[in-house]
Scaffold this active site. Structure first.
Site, PDB file in Angstrom:
ATOM      1  N   SER A  36       0.813  -1.442   0.031  1.00  0.00           N
ATOM      2  CA  SER A  36      -0.084   0.031  -0.041  1.00  0.00           C
ATOM      3  C   SER A  36       0.889   1.171   0.029  1.00  0.00           C
ATOM      4  CB  SER A  36      -0.898  -0.148   1.034  1.00  0.00           C
ATOM      5  OG  SER A  36      -1.696  -1.161   1.330  1.00  0.00           O
TER       6      SER A  36
HETATM    7  N1  SAH Z   1      -0.219  -5.279   4.008  1.00  0.00           N
HETATM    8  C1  SAH Z   1       0.488  -5.566   2.801  1.00  0.00           C
HETATM    9  C2  SAH Z   1      -0.134  -5.455   1.450  1.00  0.00           C
HETATM   10  C3  SAH Z   1      -0.895  -6.531   1.061  1.00  0.00           C
HETATM   11  S1  SAH Z   1      -1.759  -6.468  -0.476  1.00  0.00           S
HETATM   12  C4  SAH Z   1       1.808  -5.010   2.801  1.00  0.00           C
HETATM   13  O1  SAH Z   1       2.250  -4.404   3.816  1.00  0.00           O
HETATM   14  O2  SAH Z   1       2.596  -5.407   1.783  1.00  0.00           O
HETATM   15  C5  SAH Z   1      -2.837  -7.526   0.088  1.00  0.00           C
HETATM   16  C6  SAH Z   1      -2.741  -9.017   0.479  1.00  0.00           C
HETATM   17  O3  SAH Z   1      -3.879  -9.684   0.976  1.00  0.00           O
HETATM   18  C7  SAH Z   1      -1.928  -9.810  -0.681  1.00  0.00           C
HETATM   19  O4  SAH Z   1      -0.702 -10.107  -0.491  1.00  0.00           O
HETATM   20  C8  SAH Z   1      -2.943 -10.946  -0.930  1.00  0.00           C
HETATM   21  O5  SAH Z   1      -2.336 -12.117  -1.344  1.00  0.00           O
HETATM   22  C9  SAH Z   1      -3.451 -11.178   0.597  1.00  0.00           C
HETATM   23  N2  SAH Z   1      -4.819 -11.880   0.446  1.00  0.00           N
HETATM   24  C10 SAH Z   1      -6.066 -11.713  -0.316  1.00  0.00           C
HETATM   25  N3  SAH Z   1      -6.967 -12.534   0.309  1.00  0.00           N
HETATM   26  C11 SAH Z   1      -6.480 -13.019   1.469  1.00  0.00           C
HETATM   27  C12 SAH Z   1      -7.116 -13.783   2.364  1.00  0.00           C
HETATM   28  N4  SAH Z   1      -8.402 -14.268   2.215  1.00  0.00           N
HETATM   29  N5  SAH Z   1      -6.352 -14.076   3.496  1.00  0.00           N
HETATM   30  C13 SAH Z   1      -5.185 -13.446   3.499  1.00  0.00           C
HETATM   31  N6  SAH Z   1      -4.536 -12.846   2.885  1.00  0.00           N
HETATM   32  C14 SAH Z   1      -5.125 -12.389   1.677  1.00  0.00           C
END
Ligand code: SAH
Length: 206
Positions: free
Chosen positions: A52
């Site tokens: 993000s």
């Molecule tokens: N917080 C992260 C950004 C994440 S992007 C950072 O600081 O880099 C969103 C993430 O959510 C992705 O890695 C994706 O694989 C994950 N995601 C999507 N659906 C999910 C679920 N049901 N449970 C856990 N993670 C999930």
């Protein structure tokens, strides 16, 4: 980054600013993007996912009102950056990632950087982390079309859930849910765009 993107936009809590200063964001982005790590936008981290924008990380952290000693759960570990920031504000951070390669990579990176108070689990975050509940705060960093009931259940009384709710393919509203007398008290914060939550939530369209 902290001065112009975070402080100038009104997030002035000193412990939050210190937490952001303490985490080397360039180590959480792929090498090709290192030069842009502190810019005012999200960046790709592989597997079609993104880290993000710094301001959104800061805003979600501020909205969750993390205090020392709080037990915090993050859904969507991705690069591990948000978890690292949270871990500078409290001593117990749990983070769930559904994509195995990202979960493994983030866990290794956090370990190599000596972030010892973060546990990463490869699982569907729709179900939270029941063995560790209740949590004082839960941050969801992927877009959901409804609030997963297990996450609200795993919130402590007075706890805060910060989650982008809306269309998983277009825009969402970053939403703050506070558990008050066992009930959700909802505040809408701002419009955002996150990558979609996948897994169980897709079976359960509401
Ligand atoms: N917080 C992260 C950004 C994440 S992007 C950072 O600081 O880099 C969103 C993430 O959510 C992705 O890695 C994706 O694989 C994950 N995601 C999507 N659906 C999910 C679920 N049901 N449970 C856990 N993670 C999930």
């Amino acid at each position: 980054m902290v001065r112009y993107q975070i402080r100038a936009r009104g997030l002035k809590d000193e412990s939050l600013l210190q937490a952001l200063l303490a985490v080397p964001r360039h180590l959480f982005v792929p090498e090709a993007y290192r030069g842009e790590a502190y810019e005012d936008y999200p960046l790709p981290i592989g597997e079609g996912q993104t880290i993000s924008q710094p301001y959104i990380v800061a805003l979600m952290t501020a909205a969750a009102e993390i205090k020392p000693g709080d037990k915090v759960l993050e859904i969507g570990t991705g690069s591990g950056y948000q978890a690292a920031v949270l871990s500078r504000l409290t001593d117990q951070v749990f983070s769930v990632e559904i994509r195995e390669t990202l979960a493994t990579r983030a866990a290794r990176l956090l370990e190599s950087l000596d972030f010892k108070n973060i546990r990463v689990r490869w699982a569907d975050g729709y179900f939270g982390w029941p063995e560790e509940a209740p949590f004082d705060a839960i941050l969801v960093t992927c877009a959901a079309n409804h609030i997963p009931p297990p996450l609200f259940q795993q919130l402590r009384e007075g706890g805060r859930l910060v989650i982008p709710v809306g269309s998983t393919v277009f825009f969402q509203t970053l939403t703050l849910v506070r558990k008050t007398g066992g009930q959700p008290v909802i505040k809408q914060l701002l419009d955002v765009r996150f990558v979609p939550m996948v897994g169980e939530i897709e079976k359960n369209k509401r």
